[in-house]
Design an enzyme around this catalytic site. Structure first.
Site, mmCIF file in Angstrom:
data_model
loop_
_atom_site.group_PDB
_atom_site.id
_atom_site.type_symbol
_atom_site.label_atom_id
_atom_site.label_comp_id
_atom_site.label_asym_id
_atom_site.label_seq_id
_atom_site.Cartn_x
_atom_site.Cartn_y
_atom_site.Cartn_z
ATOM 1 N N CYS A 90 -14.854 -14.638 -12.129
ATOM 2 C CA CYS A 90 -14.458 -15.683 -11.181
ATOM 3 C C CYS A 90 -15.374 -16.836 -10.859
ATOM 4 O O CYS A 90 -16.504 -16.120 -10.154
ATOM 5 C CB CYS A 90 -13.535 -15.149 -10.042
ATOM 6 S SG CYS A 90 -12.808 -16.819 -9.080
ATOM 7 N N CYS A 96 -13.946 -16.750 -2.307
ATOM 8 C CA CYS A 96 -12.581 -16.624 -2.246
ATOM 9 C C CYS A 96 -12.597 -15.035 -1.664
ATOM 10 O O CYS A 96 -13.335 -13.955 -1.842
ATOM 11 C CB CYS A 96 -12.052 -16.590 -3.575
ATOM 12 S SG CYS A 96 -10.200 -16.183 -3.656
ATOM 13 N N CYS A 99 -9.723 -11.627 -4.699
ATOM 14 C CA CYS A 99 -9.889 -10.400 -5.507
ATOM 15 C C CYS A 99 -11.288 -9.710 -5.110
ATOM 16 O O CYS A 99 -12.446 -9.967 -5.710
ATOM 17 C CB CYS A 99 -10.189 -10.970 -7.054
ATOM 18 S SG CYS A 99 -8.691 -11.596 -7.722
ATOM 19 N N CYS A 179 -9.469 -19.945 -12.163
ATOM 20 C CA CYS A 179 -9.022 -18.639 -11.428
ATOM 21 C C CYS A 179 -8.569 -17.830 -12.696
ATOM 22 O O CYS A 179 -7.481 -18.034 -13.398
ATOM 23 C CB CYS A 179 -7.829 -18.760 -10.474
ATOM 24 S SG CYS A 179 -7.057 -17.378 -10.014
ATOM 25 N N GLN A 316 8.117 -9.388 -8.601
ATOM 26 C CA GLN A 316 6.895 -8.827 -8.626
ATOM 27 C C GLN A 316 5.859 -9.805 -9.293
ATOM 28 O O GLN A 316 6.257 -10.370 -10.370
ATOM 29 C CB GLN A 316 6.870 -7.551 -9.500
ATOM 30 C CG GLN A 316 7.570 -6.374 -8.799
ATOM 31 C CD GLN A 316 7.135 -5.508 -7.441
ATOM 32 O OE1 GLN A 316 5.997 -6.246 -7.187
ATOM 33 N NE2 GLN A 316 7.719 -4.594 -6.996
ATOM 34 N N TYR A 345 17.516 -3.804 -0.571
ATOM 35 C CA TYR A 345 16.422 -4.763 -0.889
ATOM 36 C C TYR A 345 16.466 -5.208 -2.258
ATOM 37 O O TYR A 345 15.330 -5.051 -2.814
ATOM 38 C CB TYR A 345 15.163 -4.518 -0.298
ATOM 39 C CG TYR A 345 14.943 -3.921 1.257
ATOM 40 C CD1 TYR A 345 15.071 -4.994 2.069
ATOM 41 C CD2 TYR A 345 15.345 -2.864 1.471
ATOM 42 C CE1 TYR A 345 15.011 -4.488 3.658
ATOM 43 C CE2 TYR A 345 15.271 -2.102 2.900
ATOM 44 C CZ TYR A 345 15.188 -3.248 3.908
ATOM 45 O OH TYR A 345 15.327 -2.890 5.278
ATOM 46 N N ASP A 413 13.368 -1.054 -1.674
ATOM 47 C CA ASP A 413 12.232 -1.700 -2.059
ATOM 48 C C ASP A 413 12.039 -2.727 -0.813
ATOM 49 O O ASP A 413 12.267 -3.912 -1.370
ATOM 50 C CB ASP A 413 12.361 -2.240 -3.410
ATOM 51 C CG ASP A 413 11.121 -3.013 -4.032
ATOM 52 O OD1 ASP A 413 10.096 -2.980 -3.209
ATOM 53 O OD2 ASP A 413 11.167 -3.626 -5.207
ATOM 54 N N CYS A 440 4.928 -1.823 -1.458
ATOM 55 C CA CYS A 440 3.514 -2.380 -1.704
ATOM 56 C C CYS A 440 2.526 -2.375 -0.730
ATOM 57 O O CYS A 440 1.342 -2.857 -0.766
ATOM 58 C CB CYS A 440 3.575 -4.005 -2.131
ATOM 59 S SG CYS A 440 4.465 -4.817 -0.783
#
Length: 484
Positions: A90, A96, A99, A179, A316, A345, A413, A440
């Site tokens: 990148c 940034c 990442c 990006c 997702q 969910y 979820d 997550c």
């Protein structure tokens, strides 16, 4: 080791060297990463949190903050590079905050994520070693894998309007021009929107005032009629000139929605939704729909199932990894055709439909009414007559069904903050035999696992790299009822 003049020779104890703010530590070996992806080292028993660096590297560092048992420091010089260091792809990597592991080789990063996940589940969730996940499943793609990115309107360090992402460790915004994790067409759109806002002098949000707040760009994997598509969402704040600015955006959106006039193989922008957000919270979510140009839904595929997705529904962000996750969920569910399932969910029903062919019945519940409407529509188009979906507060709707037959399997979820205490308490009262918990955030998942104990125990877990080049993972856990 030679000590800088700023490093006091005296010791508070046998374990700690007293360091002053501004002291230079000539050589530190980085042994681990923090959960934010920065280097971690130790000096005579004291933890040193660094602003960068990778495991295996040796650096000199200057102390920026001192606490009793740890200190923070900034890397001054890399003396010896990590053997797992990689070249970031990148152009904005140094700016940034997204990442953070892009300079870490992918196999090493994946291994580190797996280790962190195991420690979190073991420490917080008290999950036994037999229930800990193996090495996380790798993402099928490491570039252009995101089907959605949220970009911020703001100001750069000179106070100039900017559209892109927030600078690492700060609140200023820098213009993103490249990006590697989203389709490059998004960069073309960002530039068009920058030119539009500058041409009309539309003020950017500064945290307190302004108009333009966020631009969300959806780039689904599925090509409709053989050509890739894009959908935009604009989120703005209330403003004295809202009516005029809204009209300008509508005209801009009309100019870009539809086939590219040049005939180039550029994705088609199929729609633009305009939302208003009154809250000052820095979330890329709208509170009131102001208008739509073109469509406000798109289609995405998971395996052989194609689902319609409203732009403001949860999806997702890594379609390829999501397909692997849903496949594993179906495998762990191991349904025979006689079981009833509650999908809590449920969103647009992506997991429900993976299980529907082998279930007796499925009830999906979600608080997002738009998602539930889409789930019902998707169920009809896929021909699943055994699926029903209900909108409302998940805990309240489950509580109302305590007197009904309990399901054989529950899918969870939840959002990143996990389960509310009320729902956790309700789940402990159910006679359901198994729970599949998708998360997550391993920390909140581990907390919930601990709260569900001893009525529920982890049988197995599997991790998926939904977010390459970051410290985040998606994890699925199978829990078995052990009492009651």
């Amino acid at each position: 080791m030679h000590e800088d003049n700023n490093v006091k020779a005296g010791r508070d104890s046998a374990d700690f060297i007293t360091l002053d703010k501004g002291a230079l530590i000539p050589c530190l070996e980085i042994t681990d990463l923090t959960l934010e992806g920065s280097g971690l080292a130790r000096i005579d028993g004291r933890v040193v949190f660094l602003d960068g660096g990778l495991p295996g590297a040796k650096v000199s560092a200057r102390v920026t903050e001192v606490k009793k048992k740890f200190c923070h420091a900034e890397v001054v010089e890399v003396i010896e590079h990590s053997p797992d260091e990689a070249e970031p792809f990148c152009p904005h990597f140094d700016l940034c905050g997204g990442c953070s592991l892009q300079n870490y080789s992918y196999p090493a990063a994946l291994s580190w994520k797996g280790k962190q996940l195991g420690q979190t589940l073991s420490r917080i969730g008290r999950v036994p070693e037999s229930g800990l996940p193996p090495l996380p499943a790798a993402s099928p793609r490491l570039r252009a894998f995101r089907n959605k990115m949220s970009y911020a309107f703001g100001h750069d360090e000179q106070g100039n309007p900017a559209l892109g992402l927030r600078k690492r460790g700060g609140r200023t915004v820098f213009d993103v021009t490249g990006c590697g994790i989203q389709d490059n067409a998004a960069m073309h759109i960002l530039q068009k929107v920058r030119e539009f806002s500058a041409r009309h002098s539309i003020p950017h949000w500064d945290g307190r005032q302004g108009y333009l707040r966020h631009l969300i760009i959806h780039t689904p994997d599925l090509a409709q009629n053989g050509r890739k598509v894009i959908m935009l969402e604009l989120i703005t704040a209330p403003h004295p000139s809202s009516r005029a600015f809204s009209s300008l955006w509508s005209e801009f959106a009309k100019s870009v929605v539809g086939p590219d006039k040049s005939g180039a193989p550029f994705p088609i922008i199929i729609g633009s939704a305009h939302w208003e957000r009154k809250s000052r919270a820095e979330l890329a979510e709208g509170e009131r729909l102001l208008g739509v140009v073109g469509k406000k839904t798109f289609f995405e595929s998971f395996g052989d199932q194609i689902l319609e997705v409203p732009c403001n529904s949860f999806l997702q962000t890594n379609t390829g990894t999501a397909a692997l996750l849903y496949e594993k969920a179906a495998s762990l569910a191991n349904l025979s055709g006689t079981e009833s399932v509650w999908d809590l969910y449920c969103g647009i029903g992506a997991v429900s439909f993976q299980l529907a062919g082998n279930a007796s019945s499925i009830l999906g519940i979600d608080s997002n009414r738009e998602s539930i409407r889409a789930a019902r529509k998707n169920s009809a188009s896929l021909g699943f007559a055994n699926c029903a979906f209900e909108a409302g507060d998940v805990a309240e709707l489950v509580k109302k069904r305590l007197g009904e037959p309990h399901p054989d399997l529950i899918i969870l979820d939840p959002p990143r903050n996990g389960l509310c205490e009320e729902l956790t308490s309700i789940l402990k009262k159910l006679t359901t035999s198994r729970i599949l918990y998708i998360s997550c955030d391993p920390a909140t998942q581990a907390r919930d696992i601990s709260r569900l104990s001893p009525e529920w125990a982890v049988q197995s877990s599997f991790a998926f790299d939904m977010f390459p080049h970051t410290t985040h993972l998606e994890n699925i856990v199978l829990l078995q009822r052990v009492s009651g």
